[in-house]
Scaffold this active site. Structure first.
Site, PDB file in Angstrom:
ATOM      1  N   ASN A 115     -83.368  41.093  74.620  1.00  0.00           N
ATOM      2  CA  ASN A 115     -82.465  39.937  74.561  1.00  0.00           C
ATOM      3  C   ASN A 115     -81.235  40.310  73.722  1.00  0.00           C
ATOM      4  O   ASN A 115     -81.367  40.690  72.555  1.00  0.00           O
ATOM      5  CB  ASN A 115     -83.228  38.750  73.940  1.00  0.00           C
ATOM      6  CG  ASN A 115     -82.390  37.494  73.873  1.00  0.00           C
ATOM      7  OD1 ASN A 115     -81.218  37.540  73.507  1.00  0.00           O
ATOM      8  ND2 ASN A 115     -82.974  36.363  74.205  1.00  0.00           N
ATOM      9  N   HIS A 157     -77.801  38.038  70.342  1.00  0.00           N
ATOM     10  CA  HIS A 157     -77.260  38.077  68.977  1.00  0.00           C
ATOM     11  C   HIS A 157     -76.237  39.187  68.753  1.00  0.00           C
ATOM     12  O   HIS A 157     -75.590  39.223  67.709  1.00  0.00           O
ATOM     13  CB  HIS A 157     -78.395  38.051  67.957  1.00  0.00           C
ATOM     14  CG  HIS A 157     -79.139  36.758  68.081  1.00  0.00           C
ATOM     15  ND1 HIS A 157     -78.530  35.540  67.828  1.00  0.00           N
ATOM     16  CD2 HIS A 157     -80.385  36.470  68.539  1.00  0.00           C
ATOM     17  CE1 HIS A 157     -79.388  34.563  68.088  1.00  0.00           C
ATOM     18  NE2 HIS A 157     -80.510  35.095  68.522  1.00  0.00           N
ATOM     19  N   HIS A 174     -79.297  34.313  77.110  1.00  0.00           N
ATOM     20  CA  HIS A 174     -79.419  32.853  77.135  1.00  0.00           C
ATOM     21  C   HIS A 174     -78.013  32.242  77.063  1.00  0.00           C
ATOM     22  O   HIS A 174     -77.337  32.365  76.034  1.00  0.00           O
ATOM     23  CB  HIS A 174     -80.266  32.419  75.926  1.00  0.00           C
ATOM     24  CG  HIS A 174     -80.538  30.953  75.841  1.00  0.00           C
ATOM     25  ND1 HIS A 174     -81.314  30.421  74.843  1.00  0.00           N
ATOM     26  CD2 HIS A 174     -80.159  29.901  76.607  1.00  0.00           C
ATOM     27  CE1 HIS A 174     -81.395  29.107  75.003  1.00  0.00           C
ATOM     28  NE2 HIS A 174     -80.693  28.767  76.067  1.00  0.00           N
ATOM     29  N   ARG A 224     -76.266  29.213  76.436  1.00  0.00           N
ATOM     30  CA  ARG A 224     -76.535  27.864  75.901  1.00  0.00           C
ATOM     31  C   ARG A 224     -75.413  26.921  76.271  1.00  0.00           C
ATOM     32  O   ARG A 224     -74.273  27.358  76.501  1.00  0.00           O
ATOM     33  CB  ARG A 224     -76.682  27.917  74.371  1.00  0.00           C
ATOM     34  CG  ARG A 224     -77.894  28.675  73.900  1.00  0.00           C
ATOM     35  CD  ARG A 224     -78.040  28.563  72.392  1.00  0.00           C
ATOM     36  NE  ARG A 224     -78.641  27.312  72.012  1.00  0.00           N
ATOM     37  CZ  ARG A 224     -79.907  27.158  71.607  1.00  0.00           C
ATOM     38  NH1 ARG A 224     -80.702  28.188  71.517  1.00  0.00           N
ATOM     39  NH2 ARG A 224     -80.374  25.984  71.295  1.00  0.00           N
ATOM     40  N   ARG A 244     -72.797  29.243  72.130  1.00  0.00           N
ATOM     41  CA  ARG A 244     -72.689  29.759  70.749  1.00  0.00           C
ATOM     42  C   ARG A 244     -72.806  31.285  70.690  1.00  0.00           C
ATOM     43  O   ARG A 244     -72.383  31.896  69.735  1.00  0.00           O
ATOM     44  CB  ARG A 244     -73.721  29.100  69.838  1.00  0.00           C
ATOM     45  CG  ARG A 244     -75.134  29.517  70.117  1.00  0.00           C
ATOM     46  CD  ARG A 244     -76.093  28.964  69.096  1.00  0.00           C
ATOM     47  NE  ARG A 244     -76.294  27.534  69.253  1.00  0.00           N
ATOM     48  CZ  ARG A 244     -77.356  26.897  68.768  1.00  0.00           C
ATOM     49  NH1 ARG A 244     -78.271  27.550  68.077  1.00  0.00           N
ATOM     50  NH2 ARG A 244     -77.524  25.612  68.948  1.00  0.00           N
ATOM     51  N   GLU A 263     -81.765  33.113  80.787  1.00  0.00           N
ATOM     52  CA  GLU A 263     -82.392  31.956  80.126  1.00  0.00           C
ATOM     53  C   GLU A 263     -81.422  30.798  80.126  1.00  0.00           C
ATOM     54  O   GLU A 263     -80.235  30.972  79.793  1.00  0.00           O
ATOM     55  CB  GLU A 263     -82.697  32.296  78.663  1.00  0.00           C
ATOM     56  CG  GLU A 263     -83.958  33.053  78.462  1.00  0.00           C
ATOM     57  CD  GLU A 263     -84.228  33.222  76.973  1.00  0.00           C
ATOM     58  OE1 GLU A 263     -83.713  32.442  76.152  1.00  0.00           O
ATOM     59  OE2 GLU A 263     -84.938  34.178  76.651  1.00  0.00           O
ATOM     60  N   THR A 277     -84.547  28.457  69.847  1.00  0.00           N
ATOM     61  CA  THR A 277     -85.432  27.656  70.700  1.00  0.00           C
ATOM     62  C   THR A 277     -86.719  27.366  69.945  1.00  0.00           C
ATOM     63  O   THR A 277     -87.532  28.269  69.720  1.00  0.00           O
ATOM     64  CB  THR A 277     -85.722  28.428  72.006  1.00  0.00           C
ATOM     65  OG1 THR A 277     -84.493  28.941  72.492  1.00  0.00           O
ATOM     66  CG2 THR A 277     -86.350  27.529  73.042  1.00  0.00           C
ATOM     67  N   GLU A 287     -93.695  32.113  80.145  1.00  0.00           N
ATOM     68  CA  GLU A 287     -93.508  32.931  78.938  1.00  0.00           C
ATOM     69  C   GLU A 287     -94.045  32.116  77.777  1.00  0.00           C
ATOM     70  O   GLU A 287     -93.587  30.991  77.530  1.00  0.00           O
ATOM     71  CB  GLU A 287     -92.024  33.256  78.740  1.00  0.00           C
ATOM     72  CG  GLU A 287     -91.806  34.064  77.472  1.00  0.00           C
ATOM     73  CD  GLU A 287     -90.429  34.707  77.386  1.00  0.00           C
ATOM     74  OE1 GLU A 287     -89.832  35.006  78.437  1.00  0.00           O
ATOM     75  OE2 GLU A 287     -89.956  34.900  76.256  1.00  0.00           O
ATOM     76  N   HIS A 311     -90.464  35.622  71.362  1.00  0.00           N
ATOM     77  CA  HIS A 311     -89.809  34.857  70.300  1.00  0.00           C
ATOM     78  C   HIS A 311     -90.298  35.307  68.939  1.00  0.00           C
ATOM     79  O   HIS A 311     -91.485  35.235  68.644  1.00  0.00           O
ATOM     80  CB  HIS A 311     -89.980  33.336  70.427  1.00  0.00           C
ATOM     81  CG  HIS A 311     -88.803  32.604  69.821  1.00  0.00           C
ATOM     82  ND1 HIS A 311     -88.668  32.426  68.468  1.00  0.00           N
ATOM     83  CD2 HIS A 311     -87.701  32.080  70.385  1.00  0.00           C
ATOM     84  CE1 HIS A 311     -87.528  31.799  68.237  1.00  0.00           C
ATOM     85  NE2 HIS A 311     -86.916  31.578  69.378  1.00  0.00           N
ATOM     86  N   GLY A 312     -89.360  35.825  68.161  1.00  0.00           N
ATOM     87  CA  GLY A 312     -89.658  36.203  66.784  1.00  0.00           C
ATOM     88  C   GLY A 312     -90.399  37.512  66.626  1.00  0.00           C
ATOM     89  O   GLY A 312     -90.773  37.871  65.506  1.00  0.00           O
TER      90      GLY A 312
HETATM   91  N1  PXP Z   1     -87.983  34.411  74.910  1.00  0.00           N
HETATM   92  C1  PXP Z   1     -87.319  33.229  74.975  1.00  0.00           C
HETATM   93  C2  PXP Z   1     -87.662  32.298  76.077  1.00  0.00           C
HETATM   94  C3  PXP Z   1     -86.300  32.915  74.048  1.00  0.00           C
HETATM   95  O1  PXP Z   1     -85.659  31.731  74.133  1.00  0.00           O
HETATM   96  C4  PXP Z   1     -85.964  33.864  73.071  1.00  0.00           C
HETATM   97  C5  PXP Z   1     -84.851  33.573  72.118  1.00  0.00           C
HETATM   98  O2  PXP Z   1     -83.679  33.358  72.793  1.00  0.00           O
HETATM   99  C6  PXP Z   1     -86.658  35.080  73.043  1.00  0.00           C
HETATM  100  C7  PXP Z   1     -87.685  35.319  73.953  1.00  0.00           C
HETATM  101  C8  PXP Z   1     -86.344  36.158  72.066  1.00  0.00           C
HETATM  102  O3  PXP Z   1     -86.599  35.723  70.786  1.00  0.00           O
HETATM  103  P1  PXP Z   1     -86.103  36.600  69.554  1.00  0.00           P
HETATM  104  O4  PXP Z   1     -84.635  36.689  69.651  1.00  0.00           O
HETATM  105  O5  PXP Z   1     -86.604  35.853  68.381  1.00  0.00           O
HETATM  106  O6  PXP Z   1     -86.764  37.963  69.709  1.00  0.00           O
END
Ligand code: PXP
Length: 248
Positions: A11, A14, A47, A49, A53, A74, A105, A155, A198-199
């Site tokens: 992803n 950032h 993603h 948004r 952002r 996303e 999210t 997911e 995520h995370g």
């Molecule tokens: N999967 C989904 C559906 C997400 O919304 C995100 C964050 O945008 C991620 C994975 C990746 O999360 P992270 O950036 O915390 O690794």
């Protein structure tokens, strides 16, 4: 018995956050996607948004043109985003809940309460050839609803587990991991392809990489953060190595 392969979706949101912080043209998320491709990523996730952002519309256009890897787009389940997805026809569309005031999210989609609308929302995306994925928690009701609305993929949200680890609460983390493991097994048995994310970081990826029913992990914030210290390519390569080691 060897486990089936596990894809790494990188992803790049950032990278765009950093770019937008100064309104500059760098760092370029498309360049990051190309580095990820070289470093062993199997897909790119971005993603778009509602408030733009991080990723902006032009990034999606440029990504569709520049990368050979499948794009996992996303988005929130809104008419605006559906029109953008139908215009670009990315490999995958992952529907996520979106709140303006959240930093990231926060939870999964409530598919069970919004099943009728989501069924109608997903149908044209499927017809356009996009694999539709729903970002949900491990609640069995949400997994069953994902099957009913016609999703190909779910997911599962790993954010809570990662937070509990970061807070030094191993017992609560173990409980959350057990619930996620059950959710992964249930979704797989229901015929869904199962992803997670995520995370995730170097410290938290292993138990997920070891779950044989999982087919893809999506990881962003940690990789972009680690890129500050070791470079994006090496951070992705190290994540890939940890995933492969845990997969066995
Ligand atoms: N999967 C989904 C559906 C997400 O919304 C995100 C964050 O945008 C991620 C994975 C990746 O999360 P992270 O950036 O915390 O690794």
């Amino acid at each position: 018995m060897t486990n089936p392969p596990l894809r790494l979706g990188v992803n790049i949101d950032h990278v765009a956050t950093l770019r937008n912080a100064r309104g500059s043209a760098y760092p370029d998320p498309v360049r990051a996607a190309l580095v990820a491709q070289e470093a062993g990523a199997d897909g790119i996730t971005a993603h778009l948004r509602e408030d733009r952002r991080h990723i902006i519309d032009l990034d999606i256009e440029r990504l569709m043109e520049a990368i050979a890897l499948p794009l996992n787009f996303e988005m929130a389940a809104t008419a605006e985003m559906q029109a953008i997805a139908l215009r670009h026809r990315p490999h995958a569309v992952c529907l996520v809940p979106e709140k303006r005031e959240e930093r990231t999210t926060e939870g999964g989609l409530d598919v069970a309460s919004d099943a009728n609308r989501l069924t109608g929302f997903i149908a044209p995306l499927r017809e356009a050839g996009c694999r539709v994925s729903l970002f949900i928690g491990h609640d069995p009701r949400q997994i069953e609803a994902a099957v009913r609305v016609g999703a190909a993929v779910v997911e599962l949200h790993t954010g809570q587990y990662c937070e509990l680890i970061a807070e030094g609460r191993p017992d609560a983390a173990a409980e959350e991991l057990a619930a996620l493991r059950k959710g992964v097994a249930l979704a797989h048995a229901a015929g869904l392809e199962v992803h997670a994310g995520h995370g995730l970081s170097f410290d938290t990826v292993a138990p997920f990489a070891a779950m044989s029913e999982l087919r893809e992990l999506n990881i962003g914030h940690f990789l972009v953060s680690e890129a500050v210290f070791m470079g994006l390519g090496p951070a992705i390569a190290e994540m890939r190595r940890l995933m492969d080691d845990a997969r066995g």
